[in-house]
Design an enzyme around this catalytic site. Structure first.
Site, PDB file in Angstrom:
ATOM      1  N   THR A  83      35.775  48.221  47.604  1.00  0.00           N
ATOM      2  CA  THR A  83      36.736  47.713  46.632  1.00  0.00           C
ATOM      3  C   THR A  83      37.699  46.796  47.352  1.00  0.00           C
ATOM      4  OG1 THR A  83      38.605  48.364  45.204  1.00  0.00           O
ATOM      5  CG2 THR A  83      38.128  49.787  47.059  1.00  0.00           C
ATOM      6  N   CYS A 196      36.594  40.011  45.089  1.00  0.00           N
ATOM      7  CA  CYS A 196      36.199  41.093  44.196  1.00  0.00           C
ATOM      8  C   CYS A 196      34.682  41.112  44.199  1.00  0.00           C
ATOM      9  CB  CYS A 196      36.743  40.845  42.789  1.00  0.00           C
ATOM     10  SG  CYS A 196      36.310  42.103  41.589  1.00  0.00           S
TER      11      CYS A 196
END
Length: 229
Positions: A83, A196
């Protein structure tokens, strides 16, 4: 081969990308029937997102620390957080385990510097673009980091959360993100960081006129370098 620990579920699409890239990477590097030795703890994305939105970072840290400690007990030699946004609690996770944790920003910054860049663009969730925890870590390596103007943040966030985390890749959204990359180039960025994992499902190097740095792929390559030594 060392065992790679993974904290996933943020989103599961991101975790799947890490798992696939690690295994295809080992296959390419080692050959034959080789695959990656991994241990993953996958958290509930909805739960940690609710805590994030409530600014309950102690709550987020408790969940990720528990997951990290479980992975360590299971035999991982080092750890990745799958993440970008939840690197906000990286320091708490790192302090809670006795194995190395590879910070995503450190890996990506080194790749940008190796490419001869001093200015880079950064695209990610609204939280990652508006808070400085990740861009400051990039800047600590001597990089100047550009993000899109604030009025574009919600657009990128919507593409990530309403489309990409559900596996939906929309051509119109690709054009939107590529346009933002062009704007970052105009602002002085010599390359752009896809900050991301899900954005890597949408944008490839062939879509952009400047170097694209896919965070997940770079994180995986660093993990393979360490695991295979």
């Amino acid at each position: 081969m060392q065992t790679i620990g993974l904290i996933g579920g943020m989103s599961w699409e991101s975790s799947a990308a890490y798992y696939e890239l690690l295994n295809t990477g080992v296959e390419k590097r080692v050959g034959d029937l080789s695959s990656a030795k991994t241990i993953m703890s996958s958290v509930d994305f909805a739960e940690v997102t609710r805590l994030q939105e409530a600014e309950d970072w102690d709550g987020v840290a408790r969940i990720l620390v528990e997951a990290a400690q479980g992975v360590e007990r299971a035999g991982a030699d080092f750890l990745l957080l799958c993440t970008t946004t939840f690197h906000r609690v990286f320091d708490q996770v790192e302090a809670a385990v006795g194995i190395p944790v590879l910070h995503l920003a450190d890996v990506v910054a080194e790749a940008c510097k190796a490419a001869g860049l001093s200015q880079v663009g950064f695209l990610g969730t609204t939280f990652a673009m508006e808070r400085s925890f990740f861009t400051d870590r990039l800047a600590s390596h001597g990089l100047t980091v550009h993000v899109p103007p604030a009025d574009h943040h919600d657009t990128v966030n919507t593409i990530i959360y309403d489309e990409l985390v559900h596996g939906r890749v929309v051509t119109k959204s690709r054009r939107t993100v590529v346009s933002l990359i062009d704007d970052l180039w105009d602002a002085g960025a010599g390359g752009v960081i896809l900050g991301c994992t899900e954005l890597e499902l949408l944008v490839r190097q062939a879509d952009a006129d400047i170097p694209v740095f896919p965070c997940t792929s770079l994180h995986v390559e660093a993990a393979l370098d360490r695991a295979l030594g």
